[in-house]
Motif scaffolding. Structure first.
Motif, PDB file in Angstrom:
ATOM      1  N   LEU A 248       4.607   6.314   4.828  1.00 38.83           N
ATOM      2  CA  LEU A 248       4.771   6.397   6.271  1.00 38.83           C
ATOM      3  C   LEU A 248       6.109   5.793   6.694  1.00 38.83           C
ATOM      4  CD1 LEU A 248       3.633   7.089   9.051  1.00 38.83           C
ATOM      5  CD2 LEU A 248       2.501   4.866   9.056  1.00 38.83           C
ATOM      6  N   GLN A 249       6.468   4.660   6.128  1.00 41.13           N
ATOM      7  CA  GLN A 249       7.758   4.038   6.437  1.00 41.13           C
ATOM      8  C   GLN A 249       8.917   4.943   6.022  1.00 41.13           C
ATOM      9  OE1 GLN A 249       8.240   1.623   8.352  1.00 41.13           O
ATOM     10  NE2 GLN A 249       6.133   0.908   8.491  1.00 41.13           N
ATOM     11  N   ALA A 250       8.782   5.613   4.866  1.00 40.48           N
ATOM     12  CA  ALA A 250       9.836   6.522   4.399  1.00 40.48           C
ATOM     13  C   ALA A 250       9.999   7.698   5.361  1.00 40.48           C
ATOM     14  CB  ALA A 250       9.532   7.016   2.989  1.00 40.48           C
ATOM     15  N   VAL A 251       8.887   8.237   5.853  1.00 43.26           N
ATOM     16  CA  VAL A 251       8.948   9.345   6.815  1.00 43.26           C
ATOM     17  C   VAL A 251       9.594   8.874   8.113  1.00 43.26           C
ATOM     18  CG1 VAL A 251       7.539  10.855   8.276  1.00 43.26           C
ATOM     19  CG2 VAL A 251       7.024  10.646   5.845  1.00 43.26           C
ATOM     20  N   LYS A 252       9.201   7.693   8.574  1.00 40.51           N
ATOM     21  CA  LYS A 252       9.798   7.153   9.807  1.00 40.51           C
ATOM     22  C   LYS A 252      11.298   6.931   9.633  1.00 40.51           C
ATOM     23  CE  LYS A 252       5.746   4.968  11.839  1.00 40.51           C
ATOM     24  NZ  LYS A 252       5.119   3.703  12.242  1.00 40.51           N
ATOM     25  N   ALA A 253      11.700   6.423   8.482  1.00 46.63           N
ATOM     26  CA  ALA A 253      13.126   6.196   8.219  1.00 46.63           C
ATOM     27  C   ALA A 253      13.877   7.530   8.192  1.00 46.63           C
ATOM     28  CB  ALA A 253      13.316   5.446   6.904  1.00 46.63           C
ATOM     29  N   ALA A 254      13.287   8.548   7.538  1.00 41.65           N
ATOM     30  CA  ALA A 254      13.915   9.869   7.491  1.00 41.65           C
ATOM     31  C   ALA A 254      14.026  10.451   8.897  1.00 41.65           C
ATOM     32  CB  ALA A 254      13.135  10.805   6.570  1.00 41.65           C
ATOM     33  N   TRP A 255      12.989  10.253   9.718  1.00 42.32           N
ATOM     34  CA  TRP A 255      13.021  10.745  11.094  1.00 42.32           C
ATOM     35  C   TRP A 255      14.147  10.070  11.868  1.00 42.32           C
ATOM     36  CZ3 TRP A 255      11.999  14.523  14.153  1.00 42.32           C
ATOM     37  CH2 TRP A 255      12.052  14.349  15.531  1.00 42.32           C
ATOM     38  N   ASP A 256      14.297   8.762  11.703  1.00 37.83           N
ATOM     39  CA  ASP A 256      15.366   8.039  12.401  1.00 37.83           C
ATOM     40  C   ASP A 256      16.739   8.566  12.000  1.00 37.83           C
ATOM     41  OD1 ASP A 256      13.574   6.488  13.792  1.00 37.83           O
ATOM     42  OD2 ASP A 256      13.709   4.775  12.433  1.00 37.83           O
ATOM     43  N   VAL A 257      16.930   8.827  10.709  1.00 38.93           N
ATOM     44  CA  VAL A 257      18.200   9.374  10.238  1.00 38.93           C
ATOM     45  C   VAL A 257      18.438  10.741  10.878  1.00 38.93           C
ATOM     46  CG1 VAL A 257      19.405  10.313   8.220  1.00 38.93           C
ATOM     47  CG2 VAL A 257      18.264   8.094   8.072  1.00 38.93           C
ATOM     48  N   PHE A 258      17.409  11.583  10.843  1.00 38.58           N
ATOM     49  CA  PHE A 258      17.514  12.922  11.429  1.00 38.58           C
ATOM     50  C   PHE A 258      17.831  12.847  12.921  1.00 38.58           C
ATOM     51  CE2 PHE A 258      15.342  16.218  13.873  1.00 38.58           C
ATOM     52  CZ  PHE A 258      16.083  17.317  13.471  1.00 38.58           C
ATOM     53  N   LEU A 259      17.084  12.008  13.648  1.00 35.34           N
ATOM     54  CA  LEU A 259      17.269  11.891  15.083  1.00 35.34           C
ATOM     55  C   LEU A 259      18.684  11.419  15.407  1.00 35.34           C
ATOM     56  CD1 LEU A 259      15.646  12.286  17.656  1.00 35.34           C
ATOM     57  CD2 LEU A 259      14.996   9.889  17.527  1.00 35.34           C
ATOM     58  N   ASN A 260      19.168  10.414  14.688  1.00 38.55           N
ATOM     59  CA  ASN A 260      20.523   9.921  14.919  1.00 38.55           C
ATOM     60  C   ASN A 260      21.560  11.004  14.632  1.00 38.55           C
ATOM     61  OD1 ASN A 260      19.866   7.362  15.821  1.00 38.55           O
ATOM     62  ND2 ASN A 260      19.682   6.571  13.743  1.00 38.55           N
ATOM     63  N   GLU A 261      21.335  11.786  13.563  1.00 38.56           N
ATOM     64  CA  GLU A 261      22.257  12.863  13.221  1.00 38.56           C
ATOM     65  C   GLU A 261      22.257  13.942  14.300  1.00 38.56           C
ATOM     66  OE1 GLU A 261      22.806  15.411   9.258  1.00 38.56           O
ATOM     67  OE2 GLU A 261      22.004  13.407   8.918  1.00 38.56           O
ATOM     68  N   MET A 262      21.080  14.311  14.769  1.00 33.15           N
ATOM     69  CA  MET A 262      20.969  15.325  15.825  1.00 33.15           C
ATOM     70  C   MET A 262      21.672  14.856  17.089  1.00 33.15           C
ATOM     71  SD  MET A 262      19.383  18.149  15.025  1.00 33.15           S
ATOM     72  CE  MET A 262      18.853  18.796  16.604  1.00 33.15           C
TER      73      MET A 262
ATOM     74  N   ASP B 139       0.846  -1.176   0.000  1.00 29.91           N
ATOM     75  CA  ASP B 139       0.000   0.000   0.000  1.00 29.91           C
ATOM     76  C   ASP B 139       0.897   1.245   0.000  1.00 29.91           C
ATOM     77  OD1 ASP B 139      -1.570   1.729   2.536  1.00 29.91           O
ATOM     78  OD2 ASP B 139      -2.532   1.492   0.593  1.00 29.91           O
ATOM     79  N   ARG B 140       0.571   2.192  -0.876  1.00 30.80           N
ATOM     80  CA  ARG B 140       1.410   3.377  -1.041  1.00 30.80           C
ATOM     81  C   ARG B 140       1.477   4.235   0.222  1.00 30.80           C
ATOM     82  NH1 ARG B 140       1.010   8.327  -5.301  1.00 30.80           N
ATOM     83  NH2 ARG B 140       2.985   9.217  -4.692  1.00 30.80           N
ATOM     84  N   GLY B 141       0.365   4.351   0.931  1.00 32.92           N
ATOM     85  CA  GLY B 141       0.339   5.135   2.167  1.00 32.92           C
ATOM     86  C   GLY B 141       1.287   4.573   3.210  1.00 32.92           C
ATOM     87  N   GLN B 142       1.324   3.250   3.328  1.00 31.51           N
ATOM     88  CA  GLN B 142       2.230   2.606   4.281  1.00 31.51           C
ATOM     89  C   GLN B 142       3.688   2.820   3.890  1.00 31.51           C
ATOM     90  OE1 GLN B 142       1.788   1.684   7.107  1.00 31.51           O
ATOM     91  NE2 GLN B 142      -0.256   0.850   7.364  1.00 31.51           N
ATOM     92  N   GLU B 143       3.967   2.757   2.577  1.00 34.57           N
ATOM     93  CA  GLU B 143       5.330   2.989   2.096  1.00 34.57           C
ATOM     94  C   GLU B 143       5.778   4.414   2.413  1.00 34.57           C
ATOM     95  OE1 GLU B 143       5.548   2.048  -2.061  1.00 34.57           O
ATOM     96  OE2 GLU B 143       4.901  -0.018  -1.726  1.00 34.57           O
TER      97      GLU B 143
END
Length: 185
Positions: free
Chosen positions: A7-21, A1-5
């Motif tokens: 959402l997963q992309a946003v969560k992955a981007a958030w994890d990258v951002f959080l780790n960088e911060m 489902d495109r919506g789930q994909e």
């Protein structure tokens, strides 16, 4: 489902951002993920008037991801500014492109290097800045900076801005709000 994909992309981007911060600024850990910051936040909120807010911008060194914190007396809003601009708010371009535009418009050199031949040596701004810093540029910057939180700024008359990185160079008092409301900055 495109919506789930998505959402997963946003969560992955958030994890990258959080780790960088957290790796670049470990002191933000309690604010981003811990409980120790809550008493400080409550103290800050108690000092704000009903029409006051604090808008803080936070960017890792690469200026690829960012986060806006809008703190009012009653709430804290977080807006993630991803690698492709202010995702979901109709903007195009990246934070790196925005940074380049700010540095070029304000004639800011990097390090000891002047910005351009019109600039004074040593990274000091050019006297011709008035030609490049137009009302249209300021309006575009206001849209980029304030549009993500403009609904939350309803009823706010005084905004304390805490910039980070290249935003420390912006003349925030001259940057208009997209809702055309006058606020003390």
């Amino acid at each position: 489902d495109r919506g789930q994909e998505e959402l997963q992309a946003v969560k992955a981007a958030w994890d990258v951002f959080l780790n960088e911060m957290l790796s670049n600024w470990p002191e933000t850990g309690p604010f981003l993920i811990g409980r120790r910051y809550r008493p400080v936040l409550r103290r800050l909120q108690s000092k704000l008037g009903p029409d006051d807010a604090v808008l803080e911008f936070s960017f890792p060194e690469a200026d690829i991801h960012g986060l806006q914190y809008l703190i009012t007396r009653d709430r804290v809003e977080f807006v993630y500014l991803g690698p492709y601009g202010t995702n979901g708010h109709g903007h195009t371009g990246t934070l790196k492109e925005f940074r380049s535009e700010v540095l070029d418009t304000l004639h800011i050199g990097i390090g000891d290097e002047p910005h351009c031949s019109r600039c004074v040596s040593g990274g000091i701004r050019a006297t011709g800045i008035g030609k490049d810093l137009t009302p249209e540029v300021l309006s575009r910057w206001g849209d980029l900076l304030y549009r993500p939180v403009i609904e939350e700024l309803e009823g706010i008359d005084r905004l304390y801005v805490s910039p980070h990185s290249f935003l420390t160079q912006l003349p925030f008092v001259a940057v208009p709000f997209p809702d055309c409301k006058e606020r003390e900055v």
